[in-house]
Structure formats: C-alpha cells, structure tokens
Design an enzyme around this catalytic site. Structure first.
Site, PDB file in Angstrom:
ATOM      1  N   GLY A 382      -4.223  -0.603  -8.389  1.00  0.00           N
ATOM      2  CA  GLY A 382      -4.104  -0.746  -9.828  1.00  0.00           C
ATOM      3  C   GLY A 382      -5.206  -0.010 -10.548  1.00  0.00           C
ATOM      4  N   PRO A 383      -5.131   0.087 -11.863  1.00  0.00           N
ATOM      5  CA  PRO A 383      -6.157   0.785 -12.642  1.00  0.00           C
ATOM      6  C   PRO A 383      -7.505   0.094 -12.526  1.00  0.00           C
ATOM      7  CG  PRO A 383      -4.158   0.398 -13.934  1.00  0.00           C
ATOM      8  CD  PRO A 383      -4.028  -0.410 -12.692  1.00  0.00           C
ATOM      9  N   PRO A 384      -8.589   0.803 -12.870  1.00  0.00           N
ATOM     10  CA  PRO A 384      -9.917   0.169 -12.836  1.00  0.00           C
ATOM     11  C   PRO A 384     -10.003  -0.986 -13.822  1.00  0.00           C
ATOM     12  CG  PRO A 384     -10.099   2.575 -12.984  1.00  0.00           C
ATOM     13  CD  PRO A 384      -8.668   2.232 -13.200  1.00  0.00           C
ATOM     14  N   GLY A 385     -10.765  -2.004 -13.428  1.00  0.00           N
ATOM     15  CA  GLY A 385     -10.998  -3.134 -14.311  1.00  0.00           C
ATOM     16  C   GLY A 385      -9.914  -4.174 -14.331  1.00  0.00           C
ATOM     17  N   THR A 386      -8.978  -4.130 -13.371  1.00  0.00           N
ATOM     18  CA  THR A 386      -7.901  -5.126 -13.347  1.00  0.00           C
ATOM     19  C   THR A 386      -8.187  -6.276 -12.385  1.00  0.00           C
ATOM     20  OG1 THR A 386      -6.748  -3.690 -11.767  1.00  0.00           O
ATOM     21  CG2 THR A 386      -6.105  -3.525 -14.074  1.00  0.00           C
ATOM     22  N   LYS A 388      -9.332  -6.133  -8.871  1.00  0.00           N
ATOM     23  CA  LYS A 388      -8.962  -6.006  -7.450  1.00  0.00           C
ATOM     24  C   LYS A 388     -10.045  -6.587  -6.547  1.00  0.00           C
ATOM     25  CE  LYS A 388      -8.537  -1.541  -7.878  1.00  0.00           C
ATOM     26  NZ  LYS A 388      -8.739  -1.430  -9.349  1.00  0.00           N
ATOM     27  N   THR A 389     -11.294  -6.203  -6.756  1.00  0.00           N
ATOM     28  CA  THR A 389     -12.379  -6.704  -5.902  1.00  0.00           C
ATOM     29  C   THR A 389     -12.603  -8.197  -6.111  1.00  0.00           C
ATOM     30  OG1 THR A 389     -13.423  -4.526  -6.032  1.00  0.00           O
ATOM     31  CG2 THR A 389     -14.774  -6.358  -5.264  1.00  0.00           C
ATOM     32  N   SER A 709       8.644  12.703 -14.688  1.00  0.00           N
ATOM     33  CA  SER A 709       9.167  11.828 -15.730  1.00  0.00           C
ATOM     34  C   SER A 709       9.049  12.426 -17.123  1.00  0.00           C
ATOM     35  CB  SER A 709       8.442  10.474 -15.701  1.00  0.00           C
ATOM     36  OG  SER A 709       7.059  10.661 -15.900  1.00  0.00           O
ATOM     37  N   LYS A 752       3.619   2.394 -18.518  1.00  0.00           N
ATOM     38  CA  LYS A 752       4.069   3.257 -19.620  1.00  0.00           C
ATOM     39  C   LYS A 752       4.385   2.440 -20.861  1.00  0.00           C
ATOM     40  CE  LYS A 752       6.015   6.767 -16.526  1.00  0.00           C
ATOM     41  NZ  LYS A 752       7.239   7.441 -16.053  1.00  0.00           N
TER      42      LYS A 752
END
Length: 804
Positions: A382-386, A388-389, A709, A752
């Site tokens: 996923g994008p940074p800051g979501t 994950k860690t 796309s 999107k």
C-alpha cells in the site's frame, strides 16, 4: 644564493676563545667594524652572535665575495633569504636583521666550491645597499642588547635555564658543552642566543629571536618554545618506553603460555587455564542445543584452547563460539492464541482496514490450529503512511511475541542476508540472525520493510537470498555463511511490506500472499487523527488535552487544504508542528504552563502552518478543447492527470511527451488509431492523415508515468479537439481501450476514486468490468461520486458529448 650548512659542526662558544684559536686579537670592538659590509645570503640557517658554524659557498658571486673578504679584514654580514632558491639575492630579498660575522677559516675544493668557518659577532640591521654587483654591499646599524636588570627578567632567565636543563636531559642530540655553557651563562642575552642555537626551532622562529633586541622580550619568546620542546621530548620518551615495555611483556607472556601449555599436556590435564574458555565451556554445558550445534561448539572450544591468546586467530575463534552460544536455538516466547484479544488490539491500534484485519485474524486462527507456520508469507502492499509496519507490530503484541523491523531498502549485498564467510576480515552473520540474537527468541514477528526497494549488483542478489529465508519448505534449515550451521527459521512469523509489487523479484513474489492496504478517506483520516495521531503528539510533546484543544473542524481543514496523500504521514507531521508551536506559546505566555488552554481554530491554521498547500477551491474549469482528466494509480496513491492534446500542420506524426512509459505510449497510439478508424461511426470529420501532426502531453514531465488505463482519457481529449467541444471539468475517466472500441477493466479503482474525491470531481467513467470494485469503495466516496459504467467508446461519446 643557497648556502647549506652542516648542523653537527655548529658550536656556540665565547668570542674570546674563538679569537685566540684563529690567531686574532682577543678582544673585538664594534668600533673596528666598517660602515658597509659585504652581505652573504643564507638559505637554511640563522647565525647568532657567538655562534661558530661552517658554511658551503657554491655560486660564483658568493665565492668572489669570500675571496675579497679573505684578502681584506675578514668581516662580512650574513642574513636569511626570504626565498631559499634565489642564487644572488638583493637587499629586498633578505630579512633586514642579520649578523656581522668574522671569517675564521676557508677551504677550497677541487669542484670549485668553498667551505668557510664563520663566527657571529654582532646583530645588525641592513639600512641601504651601497652596491649589488657583483655581490651585495650594504650599510647597516648595530643592534645592541637592550638589557633589563629587573626581577621579571631574572625570573624569566631562571625558568628558561630550568626548562633547558630538562631538555638537555631528554635529548641526547644536545652536546654536553652546550649544557655547561648554559649553566655558566650569566648574561640573559647571551643565554637566549645559546638556547636559540641548540633548540629545535623553525627558521621563522629563529629569525624572530634574532630580530628581538630587548633581552626580556627575547626570553618571553623563548620560554613557550622551550616548554613546547620539553613536552614533545617527554611524550616521545614516554611512547618509546611504552612500546618497549609492551613488546617485552608480549614476548614474556607468549613464552610463559607456551610453557604452561606443554606442562599441562605432559600432565594430561584437559581443562584450559584460560578464563574465557572456562566461561564458554560452562555456558555450553548449561544451554540446550541441537546435537550438531553442540558438537561443533565443543570442537571449536578444544581448538580455542590450543591457540595463543595473542594470536589474531584466537579472537576470530572466540567470536564464532560466542555467536553459537548466543543464538536462540531453543528459546522462544509463549504464544497467546486469544482471538478476541487479537481483534481488540487490532481495533485499538488501527481504524478502518476491516478486510486487512479480518485476513490477519484468519491467519492467527490457522496458527492456533496448526501451531506452525505453513503457507505463503503475508505481504502488506500500500501507499506510504497507511500503517503497514504498525500492523506487524500489532500482530506481535496480539500473539505475545517479540517484534523487530528489518529495513531492506537499498540492500545490495547478498551477505546482508546470508552473512559473510569466516575467511573474511570482520566477518559476521546476516541481519536475520543478528536480529534473532538481539531478541533472544526464535519465534518473533519480523517485518521485512521495503521489499520493493531491494537492489542487486556484483555482490549478489539479496532478493534471491530472501527465498531461502521466507520459503517455508527451505527455512527449516537456513544456513548462514558465517555459522555454517542449519538454523530453524520456520517458527519466525515474517511479514513483508512494499509500496507496490512490480519491482519485487518474480520468484519472491510467488511466495507472498498480498494484502492490499488502500488509501484512507477524509472521514477515516479524521478518526485516525483524533484517536491515534493527536494523542500521541500530545504525549511526545509533554502536553495534555486540557492545555491544547484541537477541534474536529480544524483537523478536517488540515486534511483538505494541507495534505493530499493516501496515508496519514504528512497529516501527522502537521499535527506535530501544531503541538510544537502550542508548547512554545504556552511557555511564552506562562512559564509554569498553568494558564489558559490553547485552542486551535480552523481560521488559525494559516498563522500556525502557513498558507494552505491545496486551497479549497473548485477544480480548474476546462474551457479549452483537447483536455481530459485521467484517473491514475501510483505506488503512493491515486492521482488525477491532465491529458492535453493539440495539433499543428504537419505530416501525420504523433508526438508524445511527459515522461511516458512504453505502455502509455502504446495506449496513445491505440487511441488515435481507434478514433481515425471509427470517425464516421462516431460522427466525426477527421482531416486527412498527412495534413496535421498530433501532440499528446501530460504535465509534470519529471514524474514517470505508465499504464494502459489512460487510453480512454487520451481518446476523449483527441475527440474534444476534433469536435471543438470541451470535456466537462467535473468528469474523470479511466479505462483501457482496444482498436475495436472496447473499454477494458483496469486496476487500482479505489485509489483512483479517492483521488477523484480529493480533486473535487463529481462523475467518473469506469469500465463495466469494474462494477464489482465500485462495491468495495467506502460509502463516503460513493456518496460524493456518480459512476458511469461503459462497455464501448460510443457510450462514452454519448456521455461526454451529449447531443443538443
């Protein structure tokens, strides 16, 4: 003229003794000196009064000077040259203060050089040149010692004599004659000149002493130089003594240790006398180790007993045994399999992400049933800051296991994973075993961060090395190059993270089970900020909720006007900035921090954080033809791209700019071909192919862009230019097109649509194949956007360009 000297022949004696040895009158008067003296330039020596030193004369003018002096009164002046390499210096090329000397002896060599012995008489200061050819003759002034019989001068003299006596004791290079002369020197000026001759000084320092006529100032200059020389000689003597003692002790210890080893071997004693070996052997007996590991450790200890302690190999062998004994071969933590507790911890630490939490709970449930890890490795993408860690940290807390994070970004050396072989200097195990040793557990939760940023070069491929670490069928007997022993990694719970999967090695990707973490909506960011981010910032800055109040309206404005990201990393930075400024304001208004609380209103944000980065304005209204809004996916979240098309007279060429990838270029060519081939069906009047050139540009040309796309948006931008009708400003498009006009399914729909909401769009055109993805979009997004699903470009034309 360069005048080298032989320092070993330099002496400092009384003028009367030298005069008697040379057959000259025993007393020399300054009145007998002429008004002008021939001047000889010296390159690397400063002559003092009372100093007798040999000089070697090489150049022709200087040899002529010596011949004339010998034929005359044997008196001349010597001065230090400013530039040693100059052969025939003039008055300006010499230091103004020198010494009047008397030539005592002269000896000519077969090669034409002349060696002379001179005696220093008086300090002189050159005034003006009488002539400079064939050699310099100059007028001068005598510089007499300015004596001062004060108590301060006497104290300086005694201190200098004491320092010089210490230097003589430490330096064997100073002759005994100089020591006796210094002890018997009663005149301070005479003593200062004697010390300057025998002290190890630079030419600039000697010249400064020579130029100082006042005796007290001369002693003040010399005293720090004497102290420096004494400190240098003391330190040098100390270093030499320590080196000699160290070498002697090392040799003695080696011989004694060898004798002790032979005696023990003759007596049949097996126990080593080394404390290190005894401690390691005791630890080996106390630990529960696999049979193979215990055998290797015992063999290495026996080998260690035979290696001398001073040998470099001793440290290598001892370090290897310590690594074997420090690894958690059997130590592990007890797992907590309470699913309700795990669900509660995940909800406490993270807001939203329901599907991600559900998959993690299913994984924990399977672990509870099987009590072993089998199957694919979880990978959070996923994008940074979501989060994950932090999800991996929550899983470790739910299971009661230890947690560690290993960042793999930029790792290019395979030895970082598998370790270095012991044949290399400074070898050590890889980062996996290093982390297990630090955690002291063989079943922790290890988060392997940034799997998509692992590189490779001539030192190996770390991504391929990770296959052995992560594959459940191989990691039961993971062999590190340093240990060369199988270590069981099957009990370690590995969780990988990545921003996107394309750069990940295909074989490694095959062993991963991907769990996608989408970006957050505005309401989700608001809840995360209120429940997690802002309380954490208050705690880190030593604040309380009573002292600083942050209304929800303020947080919502920060989200809308100061951040435009999929995660919450920038939002947390802005909240940290507010906490810092609030802390400073509290301390300025009331140092005891017991005054009125600070309340941050939405209108205060420009003052606290500066002007909004993304002002709350309606999206740019498209007034020109040939522009369309494309919805794009990036590893850092969704984006809205402006597709710009123009045409100019030409030969039918298609120009593509904006740092486009090959797939996007092909999509643009496909869009143009589809438009030309179906112009009549769509009711368009396309100009002849060879009449115009088409130029498709996507702004932000420094940012690479790729993917299929954008084909639908390019097609609509081309059609807008052909029909001279602008595309609606509130409409976003995404979809892959074919030459037959079909609109195919695309990925990244959630990201999107979140980007479309952030951009203020109201309608989006999606392929029919993405209707299922629309159901997965948060309700907040579905309320703000109206989806228009299409199968063919004819449907798109009727929606974008409705007939009047």
């Amino acid at each position: 003229m360069s005048i080298p000297r032989e320092s070993t022949d330099t002496e400092y004696v009384s003028i009367h003794d030298v005069a008697r040895e040379a057959g000259a009158p025993s007393r020399i008067s300054s009145r007998s000196l002429p008004e002008a003296l021939p001047v000889l330039g010296l390159s690397d020596i400063v002559v003092f009064p009372g100093m007798v030193t040999p000089l070697l004369v090489e150049s022709g003018p200087s040899i002529q000077l010596i011949d004339d002096v010998v034929a005359g009164d044997r008196l001349l002046g010597v001065c230090l040259q400013r530039r040693p390499e100059q052969e025939n210096p003039g008055l300006g090329d010499l230091h103004p203060v020198g010494c009047a000397v008397r030539l005592l002896k002269m000896l000519k060599y077969p090669d034409g050089n002349v060696r002379i012995l001179v005696e220093g008489l008086w300090r002189i200061r050159l005034r003006e040149a009488v002539r400079e050819s064939p050699y310099l003759v100059a007028k001068y002034d005598l510089l007499r010692d300015e004596r001062d019989d004060s108590v301060e001068t006497l104290a300086l003299l005694r201190n200098a004599q004491a320092e010089f006596q210490d230097i003589v004791q430490l330096s064997p290079a100073i002759p005994e004659q100089a020591r006796m002369a210094a002890l018997n020197a009663e005149d301070p000026g005479h003593f200062a000149d004697l010390v300057a001759v025998h002290l190890n000084l630079r030419l600039e320092e000697r010249q400064k002493v020579l130029e100082t006529a006042p005796v007290r100032e001369r002693l003040q200059i010399l005293l720090p130089l004497l102290h420096r020389e004494r400190e240098v000689l003391s330190l040098s003597s100390k270093i030499q003594a320590e080196v000699a003692t160290s070498i002697t002790k090392t040799q003695r210890d080696y011989f004694l240790r060898e004798q002790l080893r032979v005696i023990r071997r003759e007596l049949g004693e097996e126990e080593s006398g080394s404390p290190d070996v005894r401690i390691l052997r005791q630890r080996l007996e106390e630990l529960q180790l696999p049979a193979e590991v215990r055998s290797v450790a015992a063999r290495e200890l026996e080998r260690l007993e035979l290696i001398p302690g001073v040998s470099p190999e001793y440290a290598v062998a001892r370090n290897y045994v310590e690594w074997i004994l420090a690894l958690p071969w059997t130590r592990e933590t007890e797992d907590n399999w309470d699913l309700d507790r795990a669900a509660r911890i995940l909800d406490e630490d993270h807001y939203g992400l329901e599907k991600v939490k559900e998959r993690l709970l299913e994984f924990i449930a399977v672990l509870q049933r099987r009590r072993q890890i089998k199957g694919p490795v979880l990978c959070l993408v996923g994008p940074p800051g979501t989060g994950k860690t932090s999800l991996g940290r929550s899983v470790a807390r739910a299971l009661g296991r230890k947690f560690a994070q290993i960042s793999l970004g930029g790792v290019r050396d395979e030895a970082e994973i598998r370790g270095h072989r012991r044949t290399y200097v400074g070898a050590m195990p890889g980062r996996i075993l290093q982390t297990l040793r630090r955690l002291e557990s063989r079943n922790p939760v290890l988060v392997l961060d940034e799997l998509d940023k692992v590189g490779n070069d001539a030192r190996g491929d770390p991504a391929s090395a990770l296959l052995e670490v992560l594959d459940p069928l191989q990691n039961q007997a993971f062999v590190d190059h340093y240990l060369d022993l199988p270590f069981d990694l099957s009990r370690v719970l590995f969780i990988g993270t990545a921003n996107w999967l394309d750069p990940v090695h295909p074989a490694l990707r095959d062993r991963l089970e991907v769990i996608e973490l989408p970006g957050y909506t505005e309401s989700e960011k608001l809840h995360i900020a209120r429940r997690h981010l802002w309380p954490r910032q208050l705690q880190e800055h030593g604040l309380s909720a009573r002292e600083v109040t942050l209304p929800s309206a303020t947080v919502r404005r920060i989200i809308r006007e100061y951040t435009r990201e999929a995660g919450v990393r920038q939002l947390e930075r802005d909240l940290a900035a507010l906490a810092r400024k609030a802390t400073r304001r509290l301390l300025i208004s009331n140092p005891q921090a017991q005054g009125a609380p600070v309340r941050i209103q939405p209108a205060d944000l420009p003052e606290w954080l500066g002007p909004p980065r993304f002002p709350a304005e309606p999206p740019e209204r498209i007034r020109d033809c040939g522009i369309a809004l494309a919805l794009a996916w990036t590893p850092y979240g969704g984006e809205v791209l402006y597709i710009e098309v123009t045409r100019m007279p030409g030969r039918g060429q298609l120009l593509l700019t904006g740092s486009l990838g090959e797939v996007m270029k092909e999509s643009a060519r496909t869009a143009l071909s589809c438009l030309r081939s179906r112009a009549q069906t769509l009711g368009l009047s396309v100009e002849p192919e060879d009449k115009y050139d088409w130029h498709v540009h996507i702004p932000a040309g420094a940012v690479p862009k790729d993917g299929p796309s954008a084909g639908l948006a390019v097609l609509m931008a081309l059609a807008s230019l052909e029909q001279q009708r602008p595309v609606p400003s509130d409409l976003g498009l995404t979809g892959e097109i074919t030459l037959r006009g079909q609109v195919l399914r695309v990925g990244g729909v959630r990201e999107k649509l979140l980007a479309a909401c952030r951009h203020g769009l109201r309608r989006v055109i999606l392929p029919v194949g993405n209707q299922g993805d629309w159901e997965e979009v948060p309700a907040e997004v579905r309320q703000r956007l109206k989806p228009l699903f299409v199968r063919h470009i004819t449907e798109v034309f009727s929606l974008v360009f409705p007939r009047a």
